[in-house]
Design a protein around this motif. Sequence first.
Motif, PDB file in Angstrom:
ATOM      1  N   TYR A 250      10.241  -2.289  13.932  1.00  0.00           N
ATOM      2  CA  TYR A 250       8.863  -2.942  14.833  1.00  0.00           C
ATOM      3  C   TYR A 250       7.978  -3.500  13.853  1.00  0.00           C
ATOM      4  CZ  TYR A 250      10.586  -0.845  19.196  1.00  0.00           C
ATOM      5  OH  TYR A 250      11.391  -0.671  20.403  1.00  0.00           O
ATOM      6  N   ARG A 251       7.415  -4.598  14.203  1.00  0.00           N
ATOM      7  CA  ARG A 251       6.282  -5.125  13.304  1.00  0.00           C
ATOM      8  C   ARG A 251       5.123  -5.084  14.354  1.00  0.00           C
ATOM      9  NH1 ARG A 251       5.929 -11.754  12.453  1.00  0.00           N
ATOM     10  NH2 ARG A 251       4.402 -11.711  11.087  1.00  0.00           N
ATOM     11  N   PHE A 252       4.090  -4.147  13.797  1.00  0.00           N
ATOM     12  CA  PHE A 252       2.740  -4.042  14.522  1.00  0.00           C
ATOM     13  C   PHE A 252       1.623  -4.750  14.137  1.00  0.00           C
ATOM     14  CE2 PHE A 252       5.065  -0.075  15.439  1.00  0.00           C
ATOM     15  CZ  PHE A 252       5.107   0.022  16.829  1.00  0.00           C
ATOM     16  N   ARG A 253       0.900  -5.665  14.958  1.00  0.00           N
ATOM     17  CA  ARG A 253      -0.283  -6.259  14.276  1.00  0.00           C
ATOM     18  C   ARG A 253      -1.331  -5.547  14.921  1.00  0.00           C
ATOM     19  NH1 ARG A 253       1.389 -12.052  13.445  1.00  0.00           N
ATOM     20  NH2 ARG A 253       3.543 -12.547  14.257  1.00  0.00           N
ATOM     21  N   LEU A 254      -2.028  -5.002  13.775  1.00  0.00           N
ATOM     22  CA  LEU A 254      -3.169  -4.045  13.933  1.00  0.00           C
ATOM     23  C   LEU A 254      -4.435  -4.832  13.804  1.00  0.00           C
ATOM     24  CD1 LEU A 254      -2.388  -1.018  11.653  1.00  0.00           C
ATOM     25  CD2 LEU A 254      -1.752  -1.237  13.930  1.00  0.00           C
ATOM     26  N   LEU A 255      -5.181  -4.676  14.733  1.00  0.00           N
ATOM     27  CA  LEU A 255      -6.753  -5.071  14.854  1.00  0.00           C
ATOM     28  C   LEU A 255      -7.801  -4.159  15.070  1.00  0.00           C
ATOM     29  CD1 LEU A 255      -9.041  -7.049  15.018  1.00  0.00           C
ATOM     30  CD2 LEU A 255      -8.483  -7.592  17.303  1.00  0.00           C
ATOM     31  N   ASN A 256      -8.650  -3.764  14.079  1.00  0.00           N
ATOM     32  CA  ASN A 256      -9.723  -2.876  14.621  1.00  0.00           C
ATOM     33  C   ASN A 256     -10.830  -3.981  15.162  1.00  0.00           C
ATOM     34  OD1 ASN A 256     -11.855  -1.238  14.771  1.00  0.00           O
ATOM     35  ND2 ASN A 256     -11.908  -0.571  12.669  1.00  0.00           N
ATOM     36  N   GLY A 257     -10.755  -3.643  16.652  1.00  0.00           N
ATOM     37  CA  GLY A 257     -11.807  -4.373  17.382  1.00  0.00           C
ATOM     38  C   GLY A 257     -12.813  -3.581  17.695  1.00  0.00           C
ATOM     39  N   SER A 258     -13.036  -2.470  17.142  1.00  0.00           N
ATOM     40  CA  SER A 258     -14.313  -1.454  17.553  1.00  0.00           C
ATOM     41  C   SER A 258     -15.541  -2.346  16.902  1.00  0.00           C
ATOM     42  CB  SER A 258     -14.008   0.020  17.001  1.00  0.00           C
ATOM     43  OG  SER A 258     -12.994   0.354  17.290  1.00  0.00           O
ATOM     44  N   ASN A 259     -16.472  -1.716  17.502  1.00  0.00           N
ATOM     45  CA  ASN A 259     -17.908  -2.259  16.824  1.00  0.00           C
ATOM     46  C   ASN A 259     -18.178  -1.818  15.620  1.00  0.00           C
ATOM     47  OD1 ASN A 259     -18.217  -3.414  19.663  1.00  0.00           O
ATOM     48  ND2 ASN A 259     -20.466  -2.930  19.254  1.00  0.00           N
ATOM     49  N   SER A 260     -17.922  -0.594  15.292  1.00  0.00           N
ATOM     50  CA  SER A 260     -18.460  -0.173  13.952  1.00  0.00           C
ATOM     51  C   SER A 260     -17.472   0.824  13.406  1.00  0.00           C
ATOM     52  CB  SER A 260     -19.894   0.615  14.013  1.00  0.00           C
ATOM     53  OG  SER A 260     -19.588   1.598  14.832  1.00  0.00           O
ATOM     54  N   ARG A 261     -16.464   1.511  14.232  1.00  0.00           N
ATOM     55  CA  ARG A 261     -15.613   2.691  13.618  1.00  0.00           C
ATOM     56  C   ARG A 261     -14.660   2.236  12.867  1.00  0.00           C
ATOM     57  NH1 ARG A 261     -14.872   7.718  15.696  1.00  0.00           N
ATOM     58  NH2 ARG A 261     -15.931   7.169  17.555  1.00  0.00           N
ATOM     59  N   VAL A 275       2.880  -1.809   4.503  1.00  0.00           N
ATOM     60  CA  VAL A 275       2.078  -2.942   4.905  1.00  0.00           C
ATOM     61  C   VAL A 275       2.860  -4.235   4.692  1.00  0.00           C
ATOM     62  CG1 VAL A 275      -0.428  -3.960   4.668  1.00  0.00           C
ATOM     63  CG2 VAL A 275      -0.091  -1.682   4.535  1.00  0.00           C
ATOM     64  N   ILE A 276       2.685  -5.206   5.577  1.00  0.00           N
ATOM     65  CA  ILE A 276       3.564  -6.297   5.208  1.00  0.00           C
ATOM     66  C   ILE A 276       2.430  -7.606   5.286  1.00  0.00           C
ATOM     67  CG2 ILE A 276       5.836  -5.580   5.798  1.00  0.00           C
ATOM     68  CD1 ILE A 276       5.627  -7.132   8.555  1.00  0.00           C
ATOM     69  N   GLY A 277       1.615  -7.462   5.800  1.00  0.00           N
ATOM     70  CA  GLY A 277       0.344  -8.465   5.958  1.00  0.00           C
ATOM     71  C   GLY A 277      -0.807  -7.953   6.097  1.00  0.00           C
ATOM     72  N   GLU A 284       3.152 -10.899  -0.527  1.00  0.00           N
ATOM     73  CA  GLU A 284       4.343 -11.328  -1.260  1.00  0.00           C
ATOM     74  C   GLU A 284       5.420 -10.418  -1.421  1.00  0.00           C
ATOM     75  OE1 GLU A 284       5.439 -13.317  -5.808  1.00  0.00           O
ATOM     76  OE2 GLU A 284       3.605 -12.460  -5.478  1.00  0.00           O
ATOM     77  N   ARG A 285       5.189  -9.186  -1.190  1.00  0.00           N
ATOM     78  CA  ARG A 285       6.226  -7.926  -1.160  1.00  0.00           C
ATOM     79  C   ARG A 285       5.626  -6.957  -0.222  1.00  0.00           C
ATOM     80  NH1 ARG A 285      10.358  -8.822  -4.555  1.00  0.00           N
ATOM     81  NH2 ARG A 285       9.960 -10.035  -6.474  1.00  0.00           N
ATOM     82  N   PRO A 286       6.274  -6.225   0.502  1.00  0.00           N
ATOM     83  CA  PRO A 286       5.530  -4.883   1.251  1.00  0.00           C
ATOM     84  C   PRO A 286       4.994  -4.066   0.183  1.00  0.00           C
ATOM     85  CG  PRO A 286       7.935  -5.462   1.812  1.00  0.00           C
ATOM     86  CD  PRO A 286       7.549  -6.242   0.639  1.00  0.00           C
ATOM     87  N   VAL A 287       3.985  -3.071   0.684  1.00  0.00           N
ATOM     88  CA  VAL A 287       3.426  -2.475  -0.150  1.00  0.00           C
ATOM     89  C   VAL A 287       3.104  -1.167   0.781  1.00  0.00           C
ATOM     90  CG1 VAL A 287       2.009  -3.894  -1.449  1.00  0.00           C
ATOM     91  CG2 VAL A 287       0.999  -2.885   0.558  1.00  0.00           C
ATOM     92  N   THR A 288       3.407   0.082   0.382  1.00  0.00           N
ATOM     93  CA  THR A 288       3.071   1.196   1.149  1.00  0.00           C
ATOM     94  C   THR A 288       1.843   2.035   0.736  1.00  0.00           C
ATOM     95  OG1 THR A 288       4.634   2.450  -0.557  1.00  0.00           O
ATOM     96  CG2 THR A 288       5.653   1.537   1.233  1.00  0.00           C
ATOM     97  N   ARG A 289       1.399   2.531   1.651  1.00  0.00           N
ATOM     98  CA  ARG A 289       0.333   3.628   1.442  1.00  0.00           C
ATOM     99  C   ARG A 289       0.497   4.887   2.270  1.00  0.00           C
ATOM    100  NH1 ARG A 289      -0.543   0.047  -1.665  1.00  0.00           N
ATOM    101  NH2 ARG A 289      -2.371  -1.273  -2.121  1.00  0.00           N
ATOM    102  N   PRO A 290      -0.172   6.030   1.699  1.00  0.00           N
ATOM    103  CA  PRO A 290       0.181   7.240   2.515  1.00  0.00           C
ATOM    104  C   PRO A 290      -0.684   7.264   3.888  1.00  0.00           C
ATOM    105  CG  PRO A 290      -1.471   7.563   0.617  1.00  0.00           C
ATOM    106  CD  PRO A 290      -0.803   6.135   0.310  1.00  0.00           C
TER     107      PRO A 290
END
Length: 606
Positions: A250-261, A275-277, A284-290
Amino acid sequence: MSDKIDWKRRRLLQALGVGAAFAAAPAFPIVLKKEAFEKAGPPCGKFSPDVELELVAKVDQVPILPGAPTRVWRYEAKVLKGYPQAVIPLKENYLGPILKFRTGQKVRIRFYNRLPQNHIVHWHGVHTPSEMDAHPIYEVGPGESYLYEFEVKNRASTNWFHPHSHHATAAQAYAGLAGLFIVEDEEELALPLPRGDYDLPLIIQDRTFTADNQLWYDNRGPIGIIGFLGERILVNGRPDFAMEVENRAYRFRLLNGSNSRVYKLAWSDGEPITVIGTDGGLLERPVTRPYLVISPGERYEIWRDFQNAKGREVILESLEYSGVMPAMYEQHMRMMAGHGRGMGGMMRGMGGMMQEMGAMAMFMRHIPAGSRFAIARFAVTRTAPSNLELPDRLRSVPRYRIEDTANPDRPRPVAIGMRGRRFTLNGRSFELTEALPIETIPLGTFQLIEIFHFHGEGMAHGQAGTMEPGAAEGPHAMAEGGQMDHRGMGRMEMDHGQMGGMGMGGMDAMQMAQMLDMAHPMHFHGEYFQIVERVAPTGHGVHSGAGYETVKEGLVNEGYQDTVLVMPGERVRLIMPFRDYKGLFVYHCHNLEHEDGDMMRNFKVV
């Protein structure tokens, strides 16, 4: 568009304030006036749109929790001409639709304000002329409308739209006014990425509700300093978000739409975040983060393959962190945890102090920042007929180079400070149409910008010019040779009693400012930038590098961005182009309570 603005009327409307007004706003019909703010003529000759939309901001009510419906403010849209898929409604929630366009399309959007307050719509991340970017000078009153016309020059990317009304952005966005603005292009469409039902938005917000299911919002007192934090997490406008998925990518498009959190996202099964975007589209290439740290206003596109999770539930959760919030807040959280009490218990233990703190009572009903909680649950129940492999290479992302900037040896400063109970930028609060010499940018240049925290203690390494001591008041200036004159930035005025007896008596202004220092998600209007360097804090007043260690592996510095989280004591260098359009473009903290508290300034492109 008329250059005449009724300033008396505008100041009167601003003085009325917003607070929690949306919660009780009547759903009355407003008769549309003549389009008083429709511009007199397109900026470059005859404008012939490929796509024309109608966008309305209105008062409504929707079911969110069991029981009574919730009064909200929301966007609705419909296609008047062209591409029928330009508007994709999100069903059964208060959020606005997804607006979807192609690079190169000419877009006309007729916006109608059917709210009881001034309003203007900002296309967050979209490269538009100044008069289309929702500078507060263009906000329109109840019953009025605004005509947007611009060419989509962005590469494929996930952007969004939300209010940008002066001193009212936080309350209006909290009331429900937000939606995604997705751009596609041929290069992105040619890639083997999840599409359709496998390409999904995850808009994350936190909200607090009254006993009768109405949204509760307050920005007074300490909330104006730390930002609003809610008691429930909503995803795509729904609480307790859960969905069934197939055992595939799946490709998930995340948005943090919170006021401050700020969220520290991770998968419950230990899979890294792929992370792809970023804000400005594919990497340019996918990167991974824990884990992935996402601050208000930021967007990330992530890839998750559930292939090996058939029959299991996978939770997207937010992990514990520290160092993001003011030291006073985090000290209270530690005290609360040490006594094994809930938030209400902490407040009851503070006794009569609550009467002094007023809106601080809101803290009795919020999820503590930096705690661990679930965001969304995915039950892998279905077998996919096919799957995709994660591409090793996504698309070209040309790097901006310091040697190509107009100021490689003298970065333009964005100094985060504090005066009184307000955060400042370059020692100043927002001035509607004013820009300092250091904020005046020649068109067609790339600029090196450095964001740093300054509370009167001086600047390390001389990285953004020489800090010159001066009078407590006075204008900034860029001296010949590029040195920065910071007159006005060394004086921090603080009412020692304004925190309602938080045990800060006897502190000097600098100590107080350091106690209230916190991370700021800095957003720049106009174009995407690239991060070129982060200098981690080694110690900052009552903060230390310990908090930074809890978030640093979740920061993404690759790709194009328009919002960056700057931790206390951290210094961030970025390169930003100023192309195509002259005019005023604001930059500000995207903690919306900070923005409404005038933590915002203009770049004037000339």
